[in-house]
Design a protein around this motif. Structure first.
Motif, mmCIF file in Angstrom:
data_model
loop_
_atom_site.group_PDB
_atom_site.id
_atom_site.type_symbol
_atom_site.label_atom_id
_atom_site.label_comp_id
_atom_site.label_asym_id
_atom_site.label_seq_id
_atom_site.Cartn_x
_atom_site.Cartn_y
_atom_site.Cartn_z
ATOM 1 N N ARG A 1 0.960 -1.200 0.087
ATOM 2 C CA ARG A 1 -0.138 -0.016 -0.094
ATOM 3 C C ARG A 1 0.776 1.081 0.009
ATOM 4 O O ARG A 1 2.060 1.221 0.677
ATOM 5 C CB ARG A 1 -1.025 0.018 1.240
ATOM 6 C CG ARG A 1 -2.204 -0.899 1.318
ATOM 7 C CD ARG A 1 -3.111 -0.480 0.116
ATOM 8 N NE ARG A 1 -4.243 -1.448 0.085
ATOM 9 C CZ ARG A 1 -4.418 -2.609 -0.599
ATOM 10 N NH1 ARG A 1 -3.579 -2.865 -1.445
ATOM 11 N NH2 ARG A 1 -5.533 -3.060 -0.477
ATOM 12 N N GLY A 2 0.500 2.237 -0.696
ATOM 13 C CA GLY A 2 1.255 3.526 -0.722
ATOM 14 C C GLY A 2 1.940 3.916 0.478
ATOM 15 O O GLY A 2 2.920 4.244 0.613
ATOM 16 N N PRO A 3 1.123 4.164 1.393
ATOM 17 C CA PRO A 3 1.363 4.770 2.828
ATOM 18 C C PRO A 3 2.327 4.121 3.387
ATOM 19 O O PRO A 3 2.692 4.496 4.631
ATOM 20 C CB PRO A 3 0.079 5.056 3.434
ATOM 21 C CG PRO A 3 -1.062 5.107 2.408
ATOM 22 C CD PRO A 3 -0.674 4.079 1.436
ATOM 23 N N VAL A 4 2.530 2.734 3.011
ATOM 24 C CA VAL A 4 3.705 2.021 3.907
ATOM 25 C C VAL A 4 4.937 2.883 3.681
ATOM 26 O O VAL A 4 6.122 2.677 4.218
ATOM 27 C CB VAL A 4 3.666 0.449 3.465
ATOM 28 C CG1 VAL A 4 4.953 -0.136 4.043
ATOM 29 C CG2 VAL A 4 2.516 -0.068 3.519
ATOM 30 N N VAL A 5 5.188 3.543 2.500
ATOM 31 C CA VAL A 5 6.349 4.482 2.276
ATOM 32 C C VAL A 5 6.114 5.797 2.326
ATOM 33 O O VAL A 5 4.996 6.203 1.920
ATOM 34 C CB VAL A 5 6.941 4.029 0.875
ATOM 35 C CG1 VAL A 5 7.901 5.021 0.279
ATOM 36 C CG2 VAL A 5 7.200 2.433 0.596
ATOM 37 N N ASP A 6 7.038 6.473 2.937
ATOM 38 C CA ASP A 6 6.997 7.949 2.954
ATOM 39 C C ASP A 6 7.259 8.696 1.661
ATOM 40 O O ASP A 6 8.433 8.471 1.154
ATOM 41 C CB ASP A 6 7.932 8.752 4.069
ATOM 42 C CG ASP A 6 7.877 10.209 4.182
ATOM 43 O OD1 ASP A 6 7.444 10.866 3.154
ATOM 44 O OD2 ASP A 6 8.179 10.587 5.267
ATOM 45 N N GLU A 7 6.221 8.940 0.655
ATOM 46 C CA GLU A 7 6.719 9.128 -0.510
ATOM 47 C C GLU A 7 7.616 10.332 -0.945
ATOM 48 O O GLU A 7 8.410 10.379 -1.534
ATOM 49 C CB GLU A 7 5.278 9.538 -1.285
ATOM 50 C CG GLU A 7 5.293 9.178 -2.751
ATOM 51 C CD GLU A 7 3.578 8.800 -3.231
ATOM 52 O OE1 GLU A 7 3.420 7.779 -3.267
ATOM 53 O OE2 GLU A 7 3.158 9.784 -3.362
ATOM 54 N N GLN A 8 7.487 11.413 -0.160
ATOM 55 C CA GLN A 8 8.298 12.511 -0.205
ATOM 56 C C GLN A 8 9.844 11.996 0.240
ATOM 57 O O GLN A 8 10.569 12.549 -0.293
ATOM 58 C CB GLN A 8 7.761 13.645 0.784
ATOM 59 C CG GLN A 8 6.699 14.438 0.399
ATOM 60 C CD GLN A 8 6.769 14.964 -1.048
ATOM 61 O OE1 GLN A 8 7.877 15.669 -1.414
ATOM 62 N NE2 GLN A 8 5.972 14.394 -1.932
ATOM 63 N N ALA A 9 10.043 11.330 1.421
ATOM 64 C CA ALA A 9 11.308 10.782 1.679
ATOM 65 C C ALA A 9 11.911 10.078 0.434
ATOM 66 O O ALA A 9 13.234 10.079 0.346
ATOM 67 C CB ALA A 9 11.192 10.091 3.062
#
Ligand code: GLV
Length: 322
Positions: free
Chosen positions: A241-249
């Motif tokens: 799922r996307g929010p498992v990763v901090d996309e900005q970081a």
């Protein structure tokens, strides 16, 4: 009340076999659209439904659940169910079901495809040829990273994590994994798994693949600090799922060359994919399709319909979440 007088809302297009199956027993309110219903219309149509066949783009939060007058079951056409407030459903006596197992191998196939595409620069190579840039064989043309005999780190050794490990074993990879719970020794032996703390996995893996559900504990599991621990040659694969990763970081780490690349099927705010990610040649992106084989998506559709009907008929569904 018999099942025949009941209504099931199907919130979005599914494979027709699921509708045919439901129609044998219940009235079907089929919102046969590609986009999903706007929230208010979704609630208006769900309000008097006995069952709901939902999809991961339907936000079924506590307020939504409070508005349901008759629902006995919410059958999600997905293995993940972070779009549903399960405790709120449980409190109202509503069963929630998902579609595990049928998509396990299909999803792992795609995670491995992303891994390979990112490591061996498949998309860049495709573009290169299409753009007419190919002049001659060259010793360093589009050189990438080996996969075989390298180390993979798998977060989440559930069904899909295990399927990923089986694929990695076929490529003679060293397999590290982290999970809240350690896998049985028999499975570790069979697949050659090494259970390690997250810090070790992050520091030693050449490829990191995420197979955890989205939970409060796994939100931003891969944050700036985690990315900092990874090798500069590491490639991150996310089919969870996307929010498992901090996309900005992640974007910052990729832009600064602190990791080598990424293969992403999921994003924090789908369908929005940040332009900064799209600008990076070493990032392979896909529109949340890891389970999207024809056979698997058909089976997921039917499974959700079967789960819904089981509950309405007073039986235990095959795939309960609560
Ligand atoms: C898809 O993302 C699923 O959870 O099945």
């Amino acid at each position: 009340m018999t099942v025949h007088t009941m209504k099931v809302l199907v919130t979005k297009k599914v494979y027709p076999e699921a509708i045919d199956f439901l129609k044998q027993s219940v009235t079907v309110d089929y919102a046969a659209n590609e986009e999903g219903l706007p929230p208010q219309e979704l609630l208006d149509r769900a309000r008097d439904a006995d069952g709901i066949v939902s999809q991961l783009t339907d936000r079924i939060d506590a307020a939504f659940i409070a508005g349901l007058e008759r629902a006995k079951v919410i059958a999600n056409v997905a293995v993940g169910y972070d779009n549903i407030d399960v405790p709120a459903a449980t409190a109202r006596g509503i069963r929630v079901t998902n579609t595990p197992d049928v998509l396990t191998d299909t999803t792992a196939d795609f995670a491995f495809a992303l891994l390979m595409a990112a490591a061996r620069r498949v998309i860049e190579a495709h573009r290169f040829v299409h753009e007419g840039q190919w002049r001659t064989w060259r010793i360093d043309l589009l050189v990438g990273h080996d996969i075989h005999h390298r180390t993979i780190g798998i977060f989440g050794m559930g069904r899909i994590g295990q399927a990923m490990a089986r694929r990695a074993a076929g490529f003679s990879m060293r397999i590290l994994y982290s999970d809240a719970r350690r896998a049985p020794g028999s499975l570790e032996n069979e697949l050659g798994l090494e259970f390690v703390p997250p810090e070790t996995l992050l520091a030693e893996a050449d490829f990191i693949s995420l197979h955890v559900p989205l939970l409060p504990d796994t939100r931003h599991l891969i944050d700036a600090a985690a990315l900092q621990r990874m090798k500069p040659s590491a490639i991150l694969v996310n089919t969870a799922r996307g929010p498992v990763v901090d996309e900005q970081a992640l974007i910052e780490a990729l832009e600064q060359g602190r990791i080598a690349g990424a293969g992403l099927d999921v994003f924090e705010e789908e369908p929005r994919v940040p332009d900064r990610l799209l600008a990076l040649p070493n990032v392979v992106v896909a529109p949340h399709i890891a389970s999207a084989s024809i056979a698997t998506r058909r089976r997921m559709s039917v499974m959700a319909a079967e789960n819904a009907l089981a509950v309405l008929a007073g039986r235990d569904p095959d795939n309960p979440v609560n």
